[in-house]
Write a protein that holds these residues in place. Structure first.
Motif, mmCIF file in Angstrom:
data_model
loop_
_atom_site.group_PDB
_atom_site.id
_atom_site.type_symbol
_atom_site.label_atom_id
_atom_site.label_comp_id
_atom_site.label_asym_id
_atom_site.label_seq_id
_atom_site.Cartn_x
_atom_site.Cartn_y
_atom_site.Cartn_z
ATOM 1 N N VAL A 79 -5.226 52.956 43.604
ATOM 2 C CA VAL A 79 -5.850 51.944 43.734
ATOM 3 C C VAL A 79 -5.090 50.933 44.474
ATOM 4 C CG1 VAL A 79 -7.271 49.993 42.840
ATOM 5 C CG2 VAL A 79 -7.245 52.065 41.856
ATOM 6 N N LEU A 80 -5.505 50.178 45.651
ATOM 7 C CA LEU A 80 -4.800 49.171 46.559
ATOM 8 C C LEU A 80 -5.987 47.990 46.515
ATOM 9 C CD1 LEU A 80 -2.571 50.396 48.226
ATOM 10 C CD2 LEU A 80 -4.213 52.060 48.104
ATOM 11 N N ALA A 81 -5.463 47.166 45.416
ATOM 12 C CA ALA A 81 -6.373 45.845 45.210
ATOM 13 C C ALA A 81 -5.785 44.852 46.339
ATOM 14 C CB ALA A 81 -5.981 45.314 43.846
ATOM 15 N N VAL A 82 -6.946 44.286 47.226
ATOM 16 C CA VAL A 82 -6.643 43.479 48.338
ATOM 17 C C VAL A 82 -7.367 42.273 47.684
ATOM 18 C CG1 VAL A 82 -6.790 43.183 50.566
ATOM 19 C CG2 VAL A 82 -6.724 45.604 49.631
ATOM 20 N N ILE B 117 -2.027 51.006 40.332
ATOM 21 C CA ILE B 117 -2.513 50.088 41.228
ATOM 22 C C ILE B 117 -1.326 49.605 41.871
ATOM 23 C CG2 ILE B 117 -3.695 47.899 40.990
ATOM 24 C CD1 ILE B 117 -4.603 48.819 38.142
ATOM 25 N N VAL B 118 -1.698 49.057 43.366
ATOM 26 C CA VAL B 118 -0.790 48.448 43.956
ATOM 27 C C VAL B 118 -1.472 47.117 44.372
ATOM 28 C CG1 VAL B 118 0.095 48.411 46.275
ATOM 29 C CG2 VAL B 118 0.035 50.747 45.393
ATOM 30 N N HIS B 119 -0.693 46.169 44.173
ATOM 31 C CA HIS B 119 -1.102 44.731 44.620
ATOM 32 C C HIS B 119 -0.692 44.397 46.126
ATOM 33 C CE1 HIS B 119 -1.450 40.059 43.713
ATOM 34 N NE2 HIS B 119 -2.476 40.752 44.051
ATOM 35 N N ASP B 120 -2.050 44.719 46.870
ATOM 36 C CA ASP B 120 -1.597 44.586 48.298
ATOM 37 C C ASP B 120 -1.891 42.960 48.851
ATOM 38 O OD1 ASP B 120 -1.226 45.159 51.197
ATOM 39 O OD2 ASP B 120 -3.256 45.788 51.556
ATOM 40 N N LEU B 121 -0.910 42.371 48.309
ATOM 41 C CA LEU B 121 -1.210 40.695 48.255
ATOM 42 C C LEU B 121 -1.438 40.251 49.653
ATOM 43 C CD1 LEU B 121 -1.173 37.969 47.082
ATOM 44 C CD2 LEU B 121 1.494 38.040 47.172
ATOM 45 N N ASN B 122 -0.566 40.554 50.510
ATOM 46 C CA ASN B 122 -0.676 39.830 51.881
ATOM 47 C C ASN B 122 -1.462 41.003 52.702
ATOM 48 O OD1 ASN B 122 0.562 37.522 51.496
ATOM 49 N ND2 ASN B 122 2.692 38.835 51.159
#
Length: 472
Positions: free
Chosen positions: A65-68, A93-98
């Protein structure tokens, strides 16, 4: 799409619940990269679809999961993890902050699933939430030819949710003597005293859709509640059902829905099981009518059941995500989630538009009361034309004054909208952790502090905020 080798992830990503994973290490399995907005019901449904398919292909399908973040609230990694856990998500889960991974893979909208074959090649991307058909077909094509399964990616949970009497509580109803709580993470409904003593539990704690006695019935992530005399109606969000609890006998009954997340159709109902209700989140029960917001459908519906099966009517919304005023299907919503009613007016918390909408039941005219567009959000008070909210999820009407109370979930605040005058104000309270439920009764506000697994009580006269010690 033409099959090309998938780029690996950029360095420095924040993995929320797993050790860093390189895509190349997953070759030999099919991989689904799910790019999601943590606030989106459509995205959560897509993750539920992927969970079902992963159970069908254990080891042969790996899901990441890429959480954008769409909202500022979800720039906080702990808020993102809470949100996804609230919806039962257990994938890495990856936090794709930027938005770095989003850009690297050329993503354009949520939800998007990028499918990668066992050789590491991107072979398909599925955009939007059109049902499981296309996704299921594409994944079966990738997984069926694969050899014996390998192990799934191991998650590394470093900050587990505490063991608490409540888990992600949401919907609330308060009466003179009782407090009803949708204990969403425990898949049950609680009947409590105002002091927090649990009198009855409806639901056996497993995520299922069984009718029957309180201890054998089951729910799946229930949310909105509405009380009509001796019957408590439940928006059983995870099951895509409307349920009813007879408070005299305790019996739980499914009143509408077939557990499918496909779009409903208007007209006379031949069988209750013919009706699809994608992600019902809030409801208001009246004499013969049940109004309900469908977050997965972007519309507001009315079930006029009377004494028989009745008629299902689209009250407002085109089904397309947006923020447009107008009559009936000329209007558009963006994940309507909270609902309240005053006489011939419905008030709707339109979450992804950070708006409060009004629907006149005579004429079905939708008007925006607070909110300036799909990408406009903030925390400003003042006249409703200038005020800003961030992803509100719940509403409650004050029985003693012309106020609409708002659980401004993204801002962690409780706000009020003065009906008629149109002024938005913020209560002077500490910042709350993802409040997603609110009820008003007897000079008090009852608040679900959802991400803190707590229910709070605010005495409006003294501005005293206390935690209700439920079952402690």
């Amino acid at each position: 799409m033409t099959a090309i080798h998938a780029p690996d992830f950029p360095h420095g990503l924040h993995w929320l619940n797993a050790a860093p994973i390189a895509l190349r290490s997953l070759e030999g399995s099919a991989v689904a990269l799910a790019f999601v907005d943590p606030a989106s019901a459509w995205c959560m449904q897509r993750l539920a679809d992927l969970a079902l398919l992963q159970r069908r292909y254990p080891g042969r399908l790996q899901v990441l999961v890429l959480a954008v973040p769409r909202f500022d609230a979800h720039r906080d990694p702990s808020a993102v993890l809470k949100r996804l856990r609230r919806h039962g998500v257990t994938f890495p889960i990856v936090h794709d902050l930027n938005w770095h991974v989003w850009q690297r893979f050329g993503i354009e909208s949520w939800p998007t699933v990028v499918l990668i074959d066992a050789k590491g090649r991107m072979v398909e991307r599925i955009v939007g939430s059109p049902g499981t058909g296309a996704l299921e077909t594409a994944i079966s094509t990738l997984c069926d030819p694969l050899p014996e399964p390998r192990e799934d990616v191991r998650r590394v949970e470093t900050q587990l949710e505490p063991r608490t009497p409540l888990r992600f509580p949401t919907g609330l109803v308060a009466t003179a003597e009782r407090l009803y709580v949708a204990d969403s993470g425990h898949h049950q409904i609680l009947e409590c005293t105002h002091a927090g003593r649990v009198l009855r539990r409806f639901g056996n704690g497993t995520a299922d859709a069984l009718d029957g006695e309180p201890e054998t019935a089951s729910f799946c992530r229930p949310n909105g509640l509405s009380l009509l005399r001796e019957e408590l109606y439940v928006a059983d969000t995870g099951n895509h059902l409307l349920r009813r609890i007879n408070l005299r006998s305790g019996a739980v009954q499914t009143v509408l829905g077939n557990r499918r997340a496909t779009m409903p159709s208007e007209g006379p109902i031949r069988s209750l099981k013919d009706v699809s209700l994608p992600s019902p989140t809030a409801l208001v029960a009246g004499n013969g009518d049940l109004h309900v917001t469908l977050a997965g459908d972007n519309r507001v519906w009315t079930w006029n059941h009377g004494d028989g099966l009745g008629v299902l009517e689209c009250r407002a919304g085109s089904g397309q995500m947006g923020q447009r005023d107008g009559a009936g299907i000329l209007a558009s919503f963006a994940q309507p989630s909270g609902l309240a009613q005053v006489q011939q007016a419905l008030y709707v918390a339109d979450t992804l538009a950070s708006s409060i909408r009004g629907v006149q039941l005579r004429g079905d005219l939708t008007q925006t009361l607070v909110g300036q567009g799909m990408w406009e959000f903030g925390d400003a008070d003042g006249q409703r034309q200038q005020a800003r909210l961030q992803a509100p999820e719940a509403l409650a009407l004050d029985p003693d004054s012309p106020l609409l109370w708002i659980a401004d979930t993204g801002n962690g605040r409780i706000r009020s909208l003065r009906l008629g005058g149109g002024v938005v104000a913020t209560l002077d309270l500490r910042k709350l952790a993802g409040p997603a439920g609110i009820a008003a009764f007897g000079g008090k506000l009852w608040i679900s502090e959802t991400d803190a697994h707590a229910v709070l009580c605010l005495d409006l006269a003294s501005n005293t905020l206390t935690q209700v010690p439920i079952d402690e």
